[in-house]
Design a protein around this motif. Structure first.
Motif, PDB file in Angstrom:
ATOM      1  N   HIS A  43      -6.447  20.733 -11.022  1.00  0.00           N
ATOM      2  CA  HIS A  43      -5.348  20.386 -11.924  1.00  0.00           C
ATOM      3  C   HIS A  43      -4.428  19.403 -11.211  1.00  0.00           C
ATOM      4  O   HIS A  43      -3.427  19.791 -10.601  1.00  0.00           O
ATOM      5  N   LEU A  44      -4.769  18.123 -11.321  1.00  0.00           N
ATOM      6  CA  LEU A  44      -4.061  17.064 -10.604  1.00  0.00           C
ATOM      7  C   LEU A  44      -3.450  16.027 -11.538  1.00  0.00           C
ATOM      8  O   LEU A  44      -2.843  15.055 -11.076  1.00  0.00           O
ATOM      9  N   TRP A  45      -3.606  16.213 -12.842  1.00  0.00           N
ATOM     10  CA  TRP A  45      -3.139  15.246 -13.829  1.00  0.00           C
ATOM     11  C   TRP A  45      -2.569  15.991 -15.029  1.00  0.00           C
ATOM     12  O   TRP A  45      -3.085  17.081 -15.347  1.00  0.00           O
ATOM     13  N   PRO A  46      -1.497  15.541 -15.633  1.00  0.00           N
ATOM     14  CA  PRO A  46      -0.883  14.206 -15.510  1.00  0.00           C
ATOM     15  C   PRO A  46       0.228  14.100 -14.474  1.00  0.00           C
ATOM     16  O   PRO A  46       0.843  13.043 -14.351  1.00  0.00           O
ATOM     17  N   ASP A  47       0.515  15.171 -13.757  1.00  0.00           N
ATOM     18  CA  ASP A  47       1.665  15.169 -12.849  1.00  0.00           C
ATOM     19  C   ASP A  47       1.281  14.991 -11.384  1.00  0.00           C
ATOM     20  O   ASP A  47       2.075  15.276 -10.491  1.00  0.00           O
ATOM     21  N   GLY A  48       0.057  14.518 -11.123  1.00  0.00           N
ATOM     22  CA  GLY A  48      -0.406  14.367  -9.760  1.00  0.00           C
ATOM     23  C   GLY A  48      -0.158  12.984  -9.194  1.00  0.00           C
ATOM     24  O   GLY A  48       0.636  12.199  -9.726  1.00  0.00           O
ATOM     25  N   PRO A  49      -0.877  12.651  -8.132  1.00  0.00           N
ATOM     26  CA  PRO A  49      -0.675  11.372  -7.450  1.00  0.00           C
ATOM     27  C   PRO A  49      -0.983  10.177  -8.349  1.00  0.00           C
ATOM     28  O   PRO A  49      -1.868  10.230  -9.210  1.00  0.00           O
ATOM     29  N   ARG A  50      -0.288   9.091  -8.110  1.00  0.00           N
ATOM     30  CA  ARG A  50      -0.472   7.879  -8.905  1.00  0.00           C
ATOM     31  C   ARG A  50      -1.906   7.374  -8.843  1.00  0.00           C
ATOM     32  O   ARG A  50      -2.447   6.873  -9.833  1.00  0.00           O
ATOM     33  N   ARG A  51      -2.545   7.495  -7.666  1.00  0.00           N
ATOM     34  CA  ARG A  51      -3.885   6.943  -7.501  1.00  0.00           C
ATOM     35  C   ARG A  51      -4.872   7.544  -8.500  1.00  0.00           C
ATOM     36  O   ARG A  51      -5.904   6.937  -8.790  1.00  0.00           O
ATOM     37  N   LEU A  52      -4.576   8.720  -9.041  1.00  0.00           N
ATOM     38  CA  LEU A  52      -5.505   9.364  -9.957  1.00  0.00           C
ATOM     39  C   LEU A  52      -5.393   8.854 -11.389  1.00  0.00           C
ATOM     40  O   LEU A  52      -6.347   8.984 -12.157  1.00  0.00           O
ATOM     41  N   TRP A  53      -4.249   8.314 -11.784  1.00  0.00           N
ATOM     42  CA  TRP A  53      -4.114   7.854 -13.164  1.00  0.00           C
ATOM     43  C   TRP A  53      -4.010   6.350 -13.302  1.00  0.00           C
ATOM     44  O   TRP A  53      -4.090   5.823 -14.406  1.00  0.00           O
ATOM     45  N   ASP A  54      -3.867   5.637 -12.195  1.00  0.00           N
ATOM     46  CA  ASP A  54      -3.643   4.205 -12.242  1.00  0.00           C
ATOM     47  C   ASP A  54      -4.966   3.435 -12.174  1.00  0.00           C
ATOM     48  O   ASP A  54      -5.675   3.510 -11.161  1.00  0.00           O
ATOM     49  N   PRO A  55      -5.324   2.668 -13.223  1.00  0.00           N
ATOM     50  CA  PRO A  55      -6.556   1.870 -13.164  1.00  0.00           C
ATOM     51  C   PRO A  55      -6.554   0.866 -12.010  1.00  0.00           C
ATOM     52  O   PRO A  55      -7.609   0.562 -11.453  1.00  0.00           O
ATOM     53  N   GLU A  56      -5.386   0.359 -11.649  1.00  0.00           N
ATOM     54  CA  GLU A  56      -5.290  -0.603 -10.544  1.00  0.00           C
ATOM     55  C   GLU A  56      -5.773   0.012  -9.230  1.00  0.00           C
ATOM     56  O   GLU A  56      -6.245  -0.700  -8.345  1.00  0.00           O
ATOM     57  N   LEU A  57      -5.652   1.335  -9.109  1.00  0.00           N
ATOM     58  CA  LEU A  57      -6.079   2.046  -7.904  1.00  0.00           C
ATOM     59  C   LEU A  57      -7.425   2.733  -8.097  1.00  0.00           C
ATOM     60  O   LEU A  57      -7.801   3.599  -7.307  1.00  0.00           O
TER      61      LEU A  57
END
Length: 346
Positions: free
Chosen positions: A173-187
């Motif tokens: 359970h790391l989304w939607p409140d987890g690290p940016r790298r997990l939701w950011d397409p740029e990363l």
């Protein structure tokens, strides 16, 4: 009557018996701390330098792990003459560039999984390693563990008979409140490259080439995969792999054959250093178990195997050869294609 079934014993060498290697670290994030602890506590090698875009973060990492040199740029890190090999622990989106930077500086590389964003980038990194006579390896740490050695050798011995089903799940359970790298397409975010890579590599470890792949999944508003289900058929064997960053799952793996089945479970989950390998007969009776003798500092095994390979002049490791990395990246490329996940710049 006792069951004739038994697990193959592990043959993984003691990491403390591997030759020493001087490491540099690119990207002093959470996983780099785990790697540095494992190198210090579980091998004869040492982390001698760390590089970050933030000189302050590099200094903090160096102080915590007693690292001699801290650099405020990756270029300075790879230019350090005391560094023999570089551990690339930056976000997925940067693996390709950072691995090439290190290789072009004459350094061996151990690159965190997923190795790159896609198969094309993987091929470029491996070509650079081959051209430079250097080692490049994917840090899929599970495949270096004694548990995976037991699984492979037990299957190769024919203990399970014909393998019918391989399955593995990885959900946190790391989304939607987890690290940016997990939701950011740029990363290069999403569950697949971060979590799904474990089930994909487990299936590859058991079966090799997976054959035809079919995938379904759900996407975030940003366009990265949240939950993914993958199936593949190879001959008469079905492989099922799932990942999600929206919920915690059992994180278990199974290999079922006509003569018995293997289950990988435990506090370390199927991919962890504390995981247990259980062998059951066709009636479901437990007949043999492998529990790791040293379940801590699991990254020690990959660091030690890289040190052995470098000393022996090899360009790849036995546990994760280049073709395994290529196959896994190819599967994930196909999954993303079917789901419609494209990262900026691809």
């Amino acid at each position: 009557m006792p069951s004739p079934l038994s697990l193959a014993p592990p043959t993984t060498p003691d990491p403390l018996e591997a030759p020493p290697l001087r490491w540099g670290v690119i990207g002093p994030g959470g996983i780099a701390h785990v790697f540095a602890d494992a190198v210090r506590e579980g091998t004869r090698s040492s982390v001698v330098a760390v590089g970050s875009r933030s000189a302050e973060r590099a200094q903090e990492f160096a102080q915590r792990h007693d690292v001699a040199s801290a650099y405020g740029s990756y270029e300075e890190l790879v230019a350090d003459p005391g560094v023999e090999a570089v551990y690339v622990a930056s976000p997925h989106s940067e693996h390709h560039a950072h691995a090439l930077m290190a290789l072009h500086a004459g350094k061996h590389v151990l690159v965190e999984k997923a190795f790159t964003r896609n198969r094309e980038e993987t091929d470029e990194v491996l070509a650079a390693a081959e051209a430079g006579g250097l080692l490049a390896a994917e840090a899929m740490w599970s495949r270096y563990l004694p548990q995976y050695d037991v699984v492979r050798r037990t299957i190769e011995a024919g203990t399970l008979g014909e393998v019918v089903l391989v399955q593995a799940d990885h959900g946190q359970h790391l989304w939607p409140d987890g690290p940016r790298r997990l939701w950011d397409p740029e990363l290069a975010g999403g569950s697949l490259l971060d979590l799904g890579v474990y089930p994909v590599h487990f299936a590859d470890h058991v079966l090799g080439e997976l054959g035809t792949v079919a995938a379904r999944g759900t996407l975030s508003p940003e366009g990265v995969d949240v939950t993914v289900g993958i199936s593949a058929v190879k001959g008469s064997t079905l492989a099922r792999m799932t990942s999600t960053m929206a919920a915690a799952t059992p994180c278990a793996a199974l290999v079922a054959g006509a003569a018995g089945r293997l289950e990988l479970t435990g506090p370390g989950h199927f991919y962890g250093a504390a995981s247990t390998v259980r062998l059951l007969d066709p009636e479901g009776t437990l007949v043999d178990t492998f529990e790791p003798e040293h379940p801590d500092h699991g990254f020690r095994y990959e660091a030690a195997e890289v040190a052995r390979a470098v000393t022996e002049g090899r360009s790849e490791t036995w546990s994760v050869p280049w073709e395994a990395t290529r196959r896994a990246m190819g599967v994930m490329d196909e999954v993303r294609h079917q789901l419609g996940v494209v990262y900026p710049g691809e």
